[in-house]
Enzyme design. Structure first.
Site, PDB file in Angstrom:
ATOM      1  N   ASN A  13       0.854  -1.179   0.000  1.00 57.09           N
ATOM      2  CA  ASN A  13       0.000   0.000   0.000  1.00 57.09           C
ATOM      3  C   ASN A  13       0.896   1.236   0.000  1.00 57.09           C
ATOM      4  OD1 ASN A  13      -1.904   1.981   0.408  1.00 57.09           O
ATOM      5  ND2 ASN A  13      -2.391   1.395   2.522  1.00 57.09           N
ATOM      6  N   TRP A  14       1.044   1.824  -1.175  1.00 51.89           N
ATOM      7  CA  TRP A  14       1.966   2.961  -1.318  1.00 51.89           C
ATOM      8  C   TRP A  14       1.396   4.242  -0.709  1.00 51.89           C
ATOM      9  CZ3 TRP A  14       4.041   2.551  -7.098  1.00 51.89           C
ATOM     10  CH2 TRP A  14       4.823   1.399  -7.212  1.00 51.89           C
ATOM     11  N   LYS A  15       0.125   4.233  -0.380  1.00 49.38           N
ATOM     12  CA  LYS A  15      -0.521   5.428   0.185  1.00 49.38           C
ATOM     13  C   LYS A  15      -0.269   6.643  -0.739  1.00 49.38           C
ATOM     14  CE  LYS A  15      -0.333   3.320   4.708  1.00 49.38           C
ATOM     15  NZ  LYS A  15      -0.306   3.492   6.149  1.00 49.38           N
ATOM     16  N   HIS A 100      -9.937   1.193   4.552  1.00 49.54           N
ATOM     17  CA  HIS A 100      -8.636   1.365   5.208  1.00 49.54           C
ATOM     18  C   HIS A 100      -8.788   2.318   6.403  1.00 49.54           C
ATOM     19  CE1 HIS A 100      -4.520   2.588   6.044  1.00 49.54           C
ATOM     20  NE2 HIS A 100      -4.165   1.431   5.488  1.00 49.54           N
ATOM     21  N   GLU A 170      -6.013  -4.837  10.465  1.00 44.95           N
ATOM     22  CA  GLU A 170      -4.972  -3.846  10.772  1.00 44.95           C
ATOM     23  C   GLU A 170      -5.377  -3.089  12.034  1.00 44.95           C
ATOM     24  OE1 GLU A 170      -2.702  -2.291   7.147  1.00 44.95           O
ATOM     25  OE2 GLU A 170      -4.686  -1.409   7.000  1.00 44.95           O
ATOM     26  N   GLY A 176       1.581   2.676  11.208  1.00 44.43           N
ATOM     27  CA  GLY A 176       2.491   3.817  11.355  1.00 44.43           C
ATOM     28  C   GLY A 176       3.275   3.798  12.662  1.00 44.43           C
ATOM     29  N   GLY A 236       2.694  -0.944   4.441  1.00 46.59           N
ATOM     30  CA  GLY A 236       2.694   0.474   4.070  1.00 46.59           C
ATOM     31  C   GLY A 236       4.108   0.975   3.860  1.00 46.59           C
TER      32      GLY A 236
HETATM   33  P1  PGA Z   1       2.439   0.721   7.842  1.00 46.87           P
HETATM   34  O1  PGA Z   1       0.984   0.866   7.191  1.00 46.87           O
HETATM   35  O2  PGA Z   1       3.015  -0.583   7.334  1.00 46.87           O
HETATM   36  O3  PGA Z   1       3.192   1.904   7.378  1.00 46.87           O
HETATM   37  O4  PGA Z   1       2.240   0.685   9.342  1.00 46.87           O
HETATM   38  C1  PGA Z   1       0.175  -0.241   6.975  1.00 46.87           C
HETATM   39  C2  PGA Z   1      -1.132   0.182   6.359  1.00 46.87           C
HETATM   40  O5  PGA Z   1      -1.674   1.232   6.739  1.00 46.87           O
HETATM   41  O6  PGA Z   1      -1.672  -0.496   5.478  1.00 46.87           O
END
Ligand code: PGA
Length: 259
Positions: A13-15, A100, A170, A176, A236
């Protein structure tokens, strides 16, 4: 009926990264190189929607599939800034992240998620349904939160589309964060999620792959897969640095080789 996945599913998930389409292409290339000829896992990349078409068009292989990070529940109309299921499908997505935590944090409700799940099904998009509590208190209230997210989200999915769903658990407090949930604790959660899916949807529900997401990196990926009893990971931060993602994929490969 969908059998449980044989190799782990790794969702990147590149956000809202990287900054330009040229960078996005480089990151896709780095991911392809990292995968090499390994057959130990499948990869889905969820880039920013604006890069989706370009990346999907340029990718000639079969081993990476693409996902949108979000979509609207209406088929078309006056929804400034939104994207429809048909549009993301047309851009090259075969999956879509739904619910999400970062979308829920911007106001998305369980009911919105339910409508999006139905719209994903109507467009033959495979939804990666994200669920997870924002805190884990000793009173166990989080079980109810997770259960309700699951039950509501799946309410309007036609029976024959159930098999397309991937569940991504999640915990919001781990997204994060410096470190993920403990794999043993995830194992308990996997059991609970499967129990709810079985109660609501019988055997097809029990077969759905369950992924873990939240602060996964190369040091935690292997143990989460083996001791968390999950069928994959939603990654992420560790997916937007080509070298780090390569190390993570290598950790996944070696954890599978040890099985
Ligand atoms: P993260 O995010 O790996 O940076 O904690 C995961 C996500 O939100 O899918």
């Amino acid at each position: 009926m969908q059998m449980k996945k044989e190799v782990p599913l790794i969702v990147a998930n590149w956000k809202m990264n990287p900054p330009t389409v040229a960078d996005a292409k480089r990151l896709l290339e780095a991911t392809k190189r990292a995968m090499g000829s390994s057959r130990s896992y499948d990869v889905i990349i969820a880039p920013p929607a604006i890069f989706l078409r370009e990346l999907a068009k340029g990718y000639k292989g079969k081993r990476i599939q693409f996902a949108a990070q979000n979509m609207h529940w209406e088929p078309s109309g006056s929804f400034t800034g939104e994207l429809s299921g048909r549009q993301v499908k047309d851009a090259g997505a075969s999956y879509v992240l739904v619910g999400h935590a970062e979308r829920r944090g911007m106001g998305e409700t369980n009911d919105d998620v339910r409508k999006k799940m139905a719209m994903a099904a109507a467009n033959n998009l495979k939804p990666i349904l994200c669920i997870g509590e924002s805190e884990r208190r000793p009173d166990g209230e989080y079980w109810r939160v997770i259960g309700e997210q699951l039950v509501t989200a799946l309410r309007d999915v036609p029976k024959n589309k159930l098999k397309d769903i991937v569940i991504a658990y999640e915990p919001v407090w781990a997204i994060g964060a410096p470190s993920p949930m403990q794999p043993e604790e995830m194992h308990g959660t996997t059991i609970y999620v499967r129990k709810v899916l079985g109660r609501e949807h019988g055997r097809p529900g029990m077969q759905l792959p369950i992924l873990y997401g939240g602060a996964i990196d190369e040091t935690s990926a292997g143990a989460m897969l083996t001791d968390g009893y999950v069928e994959g990971l939603l990654v992420g931060r560790a997916s937007v640095d080509g070298r780090q993602f390569a190390r993570l994929l290598e950790a996944v490969r070696s954890s599978q080789a040890r099985r």
